[in-house]
Design a protein around this motif. Sequence first.
Motif, PDB file in Angstrom:
ATOM      1  N   ILE A 123      -2.774   3.185  -7.054  1.00 44.04           N
ATOM      2  CA  ILE A 123      -2.864   1.769  -6.311  1.00 44.04           C
ATOM      3  C   ILE A 123      -3.800   0.820  -7.241  1.00 44.04           C
ATOM      4  CG2 ILE A 123      -3.802   0.295  -4.279  1.00 44.04           C
ATOM      5  CD1 ILE A 123      -3.618   2.907  -2.644  1.00 44.04           C
ATOM      6  N   LEU A 183      -2.508  -2.592  -8.829  1.00 47.91           N
ATOM      7  CA  LEU A 183      -3.227  -3.666  -8.647  1.00 47.91           C
ATOM      8  C   LEU A 183      -3.764  -4.409  -9.969  1.00 47.91           C
ATOM      9  CD1 LEU A 183      -5.560  -2.836  -5.545  1.00 47.91           C
ATOM     10  CD2 LEU A 183      -3.381  -4.355  -5.807  1.00 47.91           C
ATOM     11  N   ARG A 226      -0.327  -5.678  -0.490  1.00 47.53           N
ATOM     12  CA  ARG A 226      -0.875  -5.088   0.707  1.00 47.53           C
ATOM     13  C   ARG A 226      -0.407  -3.777   1.438  1.00 47.53           C
ATOM     14  NH1 ARG A 226      -3.972  -9.324   3.834  1.00 47.53           N
ATOM     15  NH2 ARG A 226      -5.094  -9.753   1.814  1.00 47.53           N
ATOM     16  N   ILE A 250      -2.510  -1.211  -0.050  1.00 45.48           N
ATOM     17  CA  ILE A 250      -3.654  -1.148   0.484  1.00 45.48           C
ATOM     18  C   ILE A 250      -3.700  -0.616   1.905  1.00 45.48           C
ATOM     19  CG2 ILE A 250      -5.727  -2.813   1.335  1.00 45.48           C
ATOM     20  CD1 ILE A 250      -4.942  -4.590  -1.264  1.00 45.48           C
ATOM     21  N   PHE A 251      -2.852  -1.062   2.702  1.00 51.11           N
ATOM     22  CA  PHE A 251      -2.623  -0.292   4.050  1.00 51.11           C
ATOM     23  C   PHE A 251      -2.647   1.130   3.823  1.00 51.11           C
ATOM     24  CE2 PHE A 251      -1.482  -4.388   5.750  1.00 51.11           C
ATOM     25  CZ  PHE A 251      -2.572  -4.819   6.672  1.00 51.11           C
ATOM     26  N   ALA A 258      -3.793   3.038   1.554  1.00 48.92           N
ATOM     27  CA  ALA A 258      -4.882   3.569   1.378  1.00 48.92           C
ATOM     28  C   ALA A 258      -5.874   3.779   2.366  1.00 48.92           C
ATOM     29  CB  ALA A 258      -5.698   2.626   0.239  1.00 48.92           C
ATOM     30  N   LEU A 259      -5.627   2.554   3.248  1.00 48.95           N
ATOM     31  CA  LEU A 259      -6.666   2.627   4.483  1.00 48.95           C
ATOM     32  C   LEU A 259      -6.144   3.850   5.388  1.00 48.95           C
ATOM     33  CD1 LEU A 259      -7.084  -0.959   4.942  1.00 48.95           C
ATOM     34  CD2 LEU A 259      -8.878   0.513   4.364  1.00 48.95           C
TER      35      LEU A 259
END
Lengths: 915, 130, 486
Positions: free
Chosen positions: A748, A752, A837, A840-841, A843-844
């Motif tokens: 990720i 990024l 995004r 990132i989601f 990763a969350l």
Amino acid sequence: MSDATVTLQTWLATGIVLMPVLAGALLFARRESNAVAGLVGATGSGLSLALIVWLLLERAQGVRVVWEWVPELQVVLSWRLNSGTLAIAALVAFVGVLVMQFAGAYFGPSAKGRRAIATLSLFEASMLGLILADNLFMLFTFWELTGLCSFFLINTDADKRDDTFAAAQQALVVTVGGALPMLLGFIYLASVGSASLTELYALDLPIRAQTIAFLLILPAVLTKSAQIPFHFWLPGAMAAPTPISAYLHSATMVKAGLILLIYLFPVCGGTPLWTLLLVPIGGVTCIWGSYRALGQDDIKLLMAWSTVSQLGLMTLTLGLGTDLAIRAGILYLFAHALFKAGLFISVGGIDHAAHTRLLSKLGGLRENTPALFWFALILSGSMAGLPPFAGFLSKELVLEKLTLAAPLVHDVAVIAIVLGSIGTVAYTSRFFFGSFTGSPRSEEASKAHSPGLGFLSAPAVLAALSLVFGIGAKWIDRWFLEPVSWSLVGRPIEAPHLALWHGITVPLVLSAGIVTFGWFLYRRLAGRGLPPGPEALSGPILFENFLSLSRALGDRLSRALAGASPSVYFGLVLVFGLMWSVPLYGKLGDFFTHQWNFGGSLVLFVQLLAIAGLILLPGRLTRVLLLSVVGFTVALLYRLLNAPDLVLTQLLVEVLTAVFFALAVRFIVTQESPSPIGLSSARLAVAVPLGLAGAALVFALDAEPPDPRLPDFFLEAAPTIAKGLNVVNVILGDFRGLDTLVETVVVILAALGVGGLLRRERSGRETELKGSFVVRQLTRLILPLAIMLALALLLKGHDAPGGGFVSGLSFAVAAILGFAAYGTRSFRARIPVEPDRIAIFGALILIAASVIPMVMGEPMLTHRHGTLSPLGAFAIKWSTTLFFEIGVVMAIAGGLTAAAMRLWEMTNTRRDGGI
Amino acid sequence: MVPVLAASVFLLLTAGVYLVLQKTLLRVVIGLALVSHAVHLILLASGRQGVVAPVLLPGGGIEGVADPLPQAFVLTAIVIAMAMTIYLFAAMAALAKSGERMEVEPVPDSDEAHAPEAVQAELEGRVTRP
Amino acid sequence: MSLALFFLLPLATGFLLFLWQPAAALSRRTSLFVSIVLIGWAFAITAKCGDGEILVHTFGNWPPPFGIAFVVDRLGAIFITLHALLLFVTLVALRPETHGEHTVRRALPLLMVATSGLFGAFMTGDLFSLFVMVELVLVSSYLLIQIPGAKRSLVSAMPMIVINMSASALFIAGLGVLYGICGSLNIADVIERIGGAPHGLRLAALGMLVAAFATKAALVPLCFWMPATYPTLTAPVAALFAGIMTKLGVYALLRISPLLGHEPVLLSFLMWLGAFSALLGVLAALSQYELRRLLSFHSVSQVGYIVFALGLHTVFGTASAIFFALHHSLVKSTLYLVADELERSNSSRDLRQMDFRRPGSIVLATVFGVAAFALAGIPPLSGFFGKLAVFWAGFGSREWIGLALLVVASVFTLASMLKIWRFAFQRRPVERETVPTPISTFYPAAVLMAAALIVVFSLAAGPIFNYVFEAAEQISGISGLMSGDR
């Protein structure tokens, strides 16, 4: 002795060092006038002196431990109290009082006076600490602190003259450099004996140990006490204002080396090198110092060189290495501190009165400054060694001592002392008569006014003391020299009594001769400058050359280490890593004993061709294509090695890397030459041995019996406990889930990062550039299939080849296909969220999958599995690893898609001429 | 399989180091890719190779199954290497766009070969010979 | 409080910041809050480990060596605390007012993610997850490097990326061979089994690891990437990098040092590499005029001291190495923060264009003095104890030539610090005609905090050395230490 007394004395001794520190801190904190500052400084020193006297009166004796600072390194703050150390401390504090008071007057209204006095107070504290410290490492600490303070002190006049930094740097670098071997010496002493001086005194070290310690400590003594060839920093340090010179070069800084010699005499005075090194070095310094003093025009520099000379004399005396010599050295140390401090302050007075320090402009000051004349007379008399002053007494003692020394040493020493002393008489006469008698040689000198009380009180006290020291020889001997020298040497010293008059003795005759010849020399040389010696040997120049040489060397080095050609270092890393495998070359013989695998050989052949083409064929794109071919051969090897997951991963990665390369190719290859790389024997000579080492590693590893613990556990536990049949995937998702999590985050971030790198290129963001009609129709067909495949890889990955990574990579390929066909604008319109995004989601989700078990009281990344049978008919296996894997898929697919889109947009804006 | 593996490691590593020692960044990157392949093969050689892939059959034994752990390690390593390579490509692209030379050493052999037109020509299949 | 939180809290913070992208001020406040929490936890585990306890968190409930475990002993606790403290200071220094809204917003999440990687590296008991953690730290550092957006930062990042890829390849290959001879990569397990491993492969495996870590620690001659990169970073980030990122290589070397005992040739290799780095690094520093480049060459030199002590392979040597590493992290971070203030107030990175007459000069000079003289090893500051410890260790092992190199290096260290003093803080007799306008005002909080840390560290050198010594005993003495069973 009661505990209370010991505690009290510990505090008193600490107070000695603390008082000047407090004074200094106060002065740093508060804006006071210089007069007040001088008073505060003097009070600090005065309080120290009072505490010292208190301890002397208590007859304090022994070691007082204050604080075990770093016990493992034997650094302990402790004070060594006896009449010897306290007497030297008293001298420092006493001169401190006078100098501070003088400094208050000297600096006048100048703004920097307060800070200089504050620093001087800190310097005094360091000096007191050095004298009283029992622990060698604390002694070293204070030693370095004196050096550090002297740096700032010498630098005081930086706003007026531009040579102060060089002088201060010289002093600091030379003395700190000299002190480093001493640190080793102290470590040596601590390892063979003890880090406590007191304990060392009780030991009798073998001569060899004494010699080693002495040799290691000697550089520190020579540098600090300005012995040849390290003497040059001392005259340079005259860039400091007079009060500072008066303090540093009389009672304190330069005496530190001698004090250390005195302290170490009982520890390593037994080595023959003590005498063999110290006497000649001291002798040469003594003579050279006198010679240079004789040639000076500036009376402050004259005093500086005179200090060098007298330090040489003291080093020589201490170097004789007998109890009596030490006794003589101690006496001279005190006498010198008194007259030299007085003389420096007098020089300050003269400077203040006549506004010049040059002998060529002075003269006739007696008229206007009668008080200064008388004080200077006494102090000069003491310096020249005339009776009845302190200087005479101590020089007599030195000479008398010589009659007892070994013959050869005796001869060398006598010659050096006599020559040095003749010079001393001559330059003292030059200073004194040149300044005070005759007629003024300039207008300033004729208009001289008597300096104020602030300038006169210190010389008055010091002159008086020099006189008392001489006249009261008998009492001085009994009440001062005897206890001090006995406690410093550690045993009673049988010595003849001190007296001004011993009858006609050899020393007296020598003294008389010295004075006569000195006077004669003065008359012959008066007013004539002497050549300073060859410039090539001048200390400051050598020092500067040394520094610039080091800088030049460093410049070359930094170019070599971090210049424009790091490619060598990429190779060097690999060489450093692989060279250790060279001893395994023996295993290469296995090449012929193993059976060859037909399929493998075929793959290998293709690989060989691809690599050969890579190096030998022209064309930039060929290279990248062939790299992909190599990647595919490696995937085939994975197939042969029974690693289906790796095959999938490798193929997808190869595709994606190729896509990214294709997107960035226009920019990447612009500097790559299309001509063939070709063979160079130098590079091959590095590459082939490393390649062989790699092959040898493979054979050697094959020869090792594999450890079944881990594989067997995984193979057993995966189907039973972790409920998965694809063990590689179970390892990634469950057994070693942490690695997978971190690795996903790496992807990720890299994605990024691609976005961030190309952020500036976003002006023509979305493009409508898209594939042709055919391409779009084809994509419409392929895309659902690709997505289905990716989904299947995800869902079945637990039991069949596939899993989060592979699925994520497939999704990314599908997405790239999608936006390539439809254009990024329509692509963005069709997906609900921006791809980065999604990453990132993802990763969350991974983080959530980590935290949820923890909320339930289990360790991070604990998974649960089970079978769900709705309606009782089907049995659907479920596992929380799926949640985790969905996170991985989102992160990888989202990240790579985002990165690819960014590159795509950048490429195409360029083609459209957007930027 | 071992001699094949060893020979392949030799090939990849030799060529990889050879290219890493070159002067332009692209060659260095290609070299590193080859070195990574070699390293992954060494990693696979460290475990038992077996005759069956570690994808088990329900109820099957574990006899002769390859060690799955090195495979998992290699998978992780491949993905990380890919991430770094992609990042490097992007960085090279960004640099090239900003007009900065990105050779490891500034030794181009002919300036014409590096002109954007030359690259464009090559991309369109009109490979120019030096 | 679970060890996993050390890893998860900064990671989650980082990604939440990525997602929401709040204003820099809010982002900074959040990060500061998180770093304070981390400092609290760090002190708590340091205290626990100080009692000899070894904290363990096994992932997924799989017992080591099969699964991965976070295992924190004294060494881990020390580095975690160090990083937590430095992170806080860095965040204090990194203000939108001084470094720009954009920079701060982009740097904070990355710093958080890098922090989780570092904590993971300091905690993990498994060598392969050490590898992935190191990669995480590296990739975050590449992203941090590119923040200023200048060409130079991109150009300088290239060699760093490429050399780290080479080092990573060696790292993996070394791990592969190690797995082949020990049957697992759990550190405790490897320590137990390596004794019975065949010599040739053992040397090969450890040699690759040593080369990889020496590169990451930036030893001569593998150091060139550092002086190229660090000067281009956003200054407070550079402070954190210089303080802790190079120590990651040192930490890894410390962790594998019990293994290296089986191959003494590697230890001597490290020792000599260290001794020469110490001397050559500082010589190179002496010739620099760009302040931060000078400082990064210094790091090469100082890491040399650390690795020299480590290469001696005695408990005392290891303890000295850890102590020196701690000292150097604090001091070097402080110097970078001072450099940041100097660069901004002088509007120049070049020493020759600096001038002392600036607001806050005296405070800055004092802080610089504390840090610079600590670095030069002037007692009683931390550097002195560090140097003394390393010298003691060298003495104990009778490495005279190495010691002599270090002694010479320390003279040059002082000379190079004086060089900075001369250009940045020395008063001059002639007033300069033009005084360049400072970019921003002086902000003393961070530098003062950093200097205070150095002073406290120096005063508390006794207990700290004691702790560090026990840490060294713990990592080198007891086998099976890292196993999760305890």
